[in-house]
Design an enzyme around this catalytic site. Structure first.
Site, PDB file in Angstrom:
ATOM      1  N   GLY A   1       0.819  -1.220   0.000  1.00 30.83           N
ATOM      2  CA  GLY A   1       0.000   0.000   0.000  1.00 30.83           C
ATOM      3  C   GLY A   1       0.851   1.267   0.000  1.00 30.83           C
ATOM      4  O   GLY A   1       2.032   1.246  -0.366  1.00 30.83           O
TER       5      GLY A   1
ATOM      6  N   ASP B   1      -7.649  -1.027   1.890  1.00 30.84           N
ATOM      7  CA  ASP B   1      -8.203   0.326   2.072  1.00 30.84           C
ATOM      8  C   ASP B   1      -8.571   1.012   0.752  1.00 30.84           C
ATOM      9  O   ASP B   1      -9.328   1.975   0.739  1.00 30.84           O
ATOM     10  CB  ASP B   1      -7.197   1.210   2.818  1.00 30.84           C
ATOM     11  CG  ASP B   1      -7.030   0.781   4.258  1.00 30.84           C
ATOM     12  OD1 ASP B   1      -7.794  -0.075   4.718  1.00 30.84           O
ATOM     13  OD2 ASP B   1      -6.120   1.304   4.929  1.00 30.84           O
TER      14      ASP B   1
ATOM     15  N   ARG C   1     -32.827  -4.890  16.734  1.00 29.42           N
ATOM     16  CA  ARG C   1     -31.697  -4.137  17.302  1.00 29.42           C
ATOM     17  C   ARG C   1     -31.053  -3.214  16.270  1.00 29.42           C
ATOM     18  O   ARG C   1     -31.158  -3.457  15.069  1.00 29.42           O
ATOM     19  CB  ARG C   1     -30.618  -5.103  17.804  1.00 29.42           C
ATOM     20  CG  ARG C   1     -30.983  -5.734  19.124  1.00 29.42           C
ATOM     21  CD  ARG C   1     -30.005  -6.823  19.498  1.00 29.42           C
ATOM     22  NE  ARG C   1     -30.270  -7.286  20.849  1.00 29.42           N
ATOM     23  CZ  ARG C   1     -29.831  -8.426  21.338  1.00 29.42           C
ATOM     24  NH1 ARG C   1     -29.117  -9.242  20.586  1.00 29.42           N
ATOM     25  NH2 ARG C   1     -30.093  -8.759  22.572  1.00 29.42           N
TER      26      ARG C   1
ATOM     27  N   ARG D   1     -26.075  -2.607  19.614  1.00 27.72           N
ATOM     28  CA  ARG D   1     -24.981  -3.585  19.675  1.00 27.72           C
ATOM     29  C   ARG D   1     -23.855  -3.136  18.736  1.00 27.72           C
ATOM     30  O   ARG D   1     -24.087  -2.370  17.796  1.00 27.72           O
ATOM     31  CB  ARG D   1     -25.451  -4.965  19.243  1.00 27.72           C
ATOM     32  CG  ARG D   1     -26.393  -5.637  20.215  1.00 27.72           C
ATOM     33  CD  ARG D   1     -25.670  -6.071  21.486  1.00 27.72           C
ATOM     34  NE  ARG D   1     -26.513  -6.853  22.373  1.00 27.72           N
ATOM     35  CZ  ARG D   1     -27.351  -6.355  23.264  1.00 27.72           C
ATOM     36  NH1 ARG D   1     -27.487  -5.029  23.382  1.00 27.72           N
ATOM     37  NH2 ARG D   1     -28.060  -7.153  24.039  1.00 27.72           N
TER      38      ARG D   1
HETATM   39  O1  F6P Z   1      -3.605  -0.265   5.906  1.00 22.39           O
HETATM   40  C1  F6P Z   1      -4.502  -1.314   5.903  1.00 22.39           C
HETATM   41  C2  F6P Z   1      -5.122  -1.518   7.251  1.00 22.39           C
HETATM   42  O2  F6P Z   1      -5.912  -2.662   7.096  1.00 22.39           O
HETATM   43  C3  F6P Z   1      -5.920  -0.373   7.837  1.00 22.39           C
HETATM   44  O3  F6P Z   1      -7.227  -0.245   7.364  1.00 22.39           O
HETATM   45  C4  F6P Z   1      -5.880  -0.699   9.306  1.00 22.39           C
HETATM   46  O4  F6P Z   1      -6.098   0.415  10.087  1.00 22.39           O
HETATM   47  C5  F6P Z   1      -4.488  -1.210   9.452  1.00 22.39           C
HETATM   48  O5  F6P Z   1      -4.149  -1.811   8.229  1.00 22.39           O
HETATM   49  C6  F6P Z   1      -4.272  -2.186  10.582  1.00 22.39           C
HETATM   50  O6  F6P Z   1      -2.923  -2.509  10.595  1.00 22.39           O
HETATM   51  P1  F6P Z   1      -2.213  -3.576  11.536  1.00 22.39           P
HETATM   52  O7  F6P Z   1      -2.550  -4.925  10.992  1.00 22.39           O
HETATM   53  O8  F6P Z   1      -0.765  -3.262  11.415  1.00 22.39           O
HETATM   54  O9  F6P Z   1      -2.805  -3.383  12.888  1.00 22.39           O
END
Ligand code: F6P
Length: 323
Positions: free
Chosen positions: A102, A127, A162, A247
């Protein structure tokens, strides 16, 4: 080039294995050897590598995660880290590098390119916030995972009358929440890119109750402020007046695992192969993406210049559909 390296970096996602496979097989087809780097830039600094031949990348098409491993590597942001990485590449005899990852990983790739090392990037992040590609590897599978979760939660939400908050990943991007909310028929979507007051959220729940809906589904992106837990705590205090019990389900890393969808396998195969071809064809410092149903090459500078924004037209559509 006689030999190139390939690595996966940053957060994993479905489709990384088919992408490694495609880059490897295309490079071998073009007469070049391939070495796989384990654990992303961390493994590059530590010289953790494995030779990849045609058989080494067999049988991995349907496997989630990345068989090379991945990592987030703060060390690579330092000059010392990058120097060590270059030393490894030289030691391994690699003359080029394919990086699958990414925004952070592509920024790292740009740094290597600026040091004169030939690099080609491939966008892979659930993302979907990388500039220069309509869709990144992993997004389609993650969306299907989220949709499956929404459908299941709707069943229990309706049975119990809910309101459910479902949190998706996306610490800076609302893409997953917006698109899954739209495709999953949610009553409201909360994303970091659009400000929404707690009052509006309360009103949506109350309105759904008054209209006689059996449930109220609200999809929240991880990066939405003031945060999923904050809004849930606030609304639980007002549960009586809102009608529905509240919830919360946080989907978390479930979204990153699983066998890649047909779309992701194909996308990963096309982008991985194109990356190897670009690298061996002398096109360096670029990212190979997918734009308007075609392969598209974008300079890494542009790919990482800013985070791709969500399509505001989809926000408008979601607001109309939420009724
Ligand atoms: O960058 C991708 C992502 O999946 C984000 O959406 C998320 O906040 C992050 O990685 C979580 O990262 P890690 O696995 O390092 O906690």
């Amino acid at each position: 080039m006689k030999r190139i390296a390939v690595l996966t970096s940053g957060g994993d996602g479905p489709g990384l294995n088919p992408c490694i496979r495609a880059a490897t097989r295309m490079a071998i087809h073009l007469g070049t050897e391939v070495v796989g780097i384990r654990r992303g830039f961390t493994g590059l600094i530590a010289c953790d590598a494995v030779d990849l031949d045609l058989r080494a990348v067999g049988g991995i098409m349907g496997r989630g995660g990345t068989f090379l491993g991945t990592a987030r590597c703060p060390e690579f942001y330092t000059e010392k880290g990058r120097r060590e990485a270059l030393r490894t590449l030289n030691r391994l005899g690699a003359e080029g590098l394919v990086v699958i990852g990414g925004n952070g990983s592509l920024t790292g790739s740009l740094e290597l390119h600026r040091l004169g090392f030939p690099v080609v990037g491939v966008p892979a992040t659930i993302d979907n916030d990388v500039n220069g590609t309509d869709i990144a590897i992993g997004v389609d599978t993650a969306l299907n995972t989220i949709l499956d979760a929404i459908d299941r939660i709707k069943d229990t939400a309706s049975s119990h009358q809910r309101a459910f908050f479902i949190e998706t990943m996306g610490r800076n991007s609302g893409y997953l929440a917006l698109v899954s909310g739209l495709a999953g028929g949610a009553e409201l979507v909360l994303i970091p890119e659009v400000e929404t007051s707690m009052e509006k959220v309360a009103h949506t729940i109350e309105d759904a109750y008054v209209r006689g809906k059996a449930h109220c589904i609200i999809i929240v992106a991880e990066g939405w402020k003031p945060g999923t837990q904050a809004v849930v705590d606030y609304l639980r205090e007002r549960q009586e007046e809102l009608g529905f019990e509240i919830r919360l389900t946080v989907l978390g890393h479930i979204q990153r695992g699983g066998s890649p969808s047909a779309f992701d396998r194909l996308l990963a195969t096309r982008l991985g192969a194109a990356a190897a071809e670009a690298l061996l064809g002398g096109e360096h410092g670029v990212m190979v993406g997918w734009v308007a149903s075609r392969l598209a090459v974008t300079p890494l500078e542009e790919a990482v210049a800013f985070q791709k924004e969500v399509n505001l037209e989809l926000c408008r559509l979601a607001a109309i559909m939420e009724r």
